[in-house]
Scaffold this motif. Structure first.
Motif, short mmCIF file in Angstrom:
data_model
loop_
_atom_site.label_atom_id
_atom_site.label_comp_id
_atom_site.label_asym_id
_atom_site.label_seq_id
_atom_site.Cartn_x
_atom_site.Cartn_y
_atom_site.Cartn_z
N GLY A 123 0.79 -1.23 0.00
CA GLY A 123 0.00 0.00 0.00
C GLY A 123 0.81 1.27 0.00
O GLY A 123 0.38 2.30 -0.53
N ASP A 124 2.02 1.20 0.58
CA ASP A 124 2.85 2.41 0.64
C ASP A 124 3.41 2.78 -0.74
O ASP A 124 3.96 3.86 -0.91
CB ASP A 124 3.98 2.24 1.65
CG ASP A 124 4.84 1.03 1.41
OD1 ASP A 124 4.28 -0.08 1.30
OD2 ASP A 124 6.07 1.18 1.34
N THR A 125 3.24 1.92 -1.72
CA THR A 125 3.71 2.24 -3.08
C THR A 125 2.57 2.78 -3.96
O THR A 125 2.81 3.13 -5.10
CB THR A 125 4.32 1.00 -3.76
OG1 THR A 125 3.29 0.02 -3.95
CG2 THR A 125 5.46 0.41 -2.93
N LYS A 126 1.36 2.83 -3.39
CA LYS A 126 0.19 3.26 -4.16
C LYS A 126 -0.13 4.72 -3.85
O LYS A 126 -0.31 5.09 -2.70
CB LYS A 126 -1.03 2.38 -3.81
CG LYS A 126 -0.83 0.91 -4.09
CD LYS A 126 -2.01 0.10 -3.58
CE LYS A 126 -1.79 -1.39 -3.78
NZ LYS A 126 -2.88 -2.18 -3.21
N SER A 127 -0.23 5.53 -4.89
CA SER A 127 -0.55 6.94 -4.68
C SER A 127 -1.91 7.12 -4.03
O SER A 127 -2.16 8.11 -3.34
CB SER A 127 -0.47 7.71 -5.99
OG SER A 127 -1.39 7.20 -6.92
N ALA A 128 -2.80 6.14 -4.21
CA ALA A 128 -4.15 6.22 -3.64
C ALA A 128 -4.13 6.26 -2.11
O ALA A 128 -5.12 6.66 -1.50
CB ALA A 128 -4.99 5.05 -4.12
N THR A 129 -3.03 5.86 -1.47
CA THR A 129 -2.98 5.84 0.00
C THR A 129 -2.36 7.11 0.59
O THR A 129 -2.29 7.24 1.81
CB THR A 129 -2.20 4.61 0.51
OG1 THR A 129 -0.83 4.70 0.06
CG2 THR A 129 -2.84 3.31 0.05
#
Length: 110
Positions: free
Chosen positions: A92-98
């Motif tokens: 999740g830390d690689t997803k801009s959505a988070t």
């Protein structure tokens, strides 16, 4: 330094405004931490525990599941990475959505 307990407390505020009986994501996410069944199954697999999805309205059980998940998927991770992984899964830390989620959590950290 933020403890995992303090982080989980902030996650509870963001996820449910502290409502242990909260239901979200069309009934798929429940409890103060808005836990999905897949997370419970994953934590049971990782730890050998026997949590049930319906147990996630119990704050003590929900915090234990969250802590186990974050410890497993967060070895060496920053507080931001942990929060974003809780929101978006193990990567999740690689997803801009988070990113917006992290901004909300950060406001509630002590």
């Amino acid at each position: 330094m933020v403890t995992i307990s303090n982080l989980i407390s902030a996650l509870i505020i963001v996820e449910s405004s502290g409502n242990d009986m909260a239901i979200g994501d069309n009934g798929k996410a429940i409890g103060p931490l808005q836990i999905h069944k897949a997370v419970v199954l994953d934590v049971n697999r990782i730890t050998g525990s026997h949590y049930r999805h319906q147990d996630m309205t119990n704050r003590v059980a929900a915090r234990a599941v969250c802590e186990a998940y974050l410890k497993h998927y967060g070895k060496g991770a920053t507080t931001e990475q942990l929060a974003r992984r809780w929101n978006g899964g193990p990567k999740g830390d690689t997803k801009s959505a988070t990113e917006a989620y992290w901004a909300k959590v950060k406001k509630h950290l002590k």
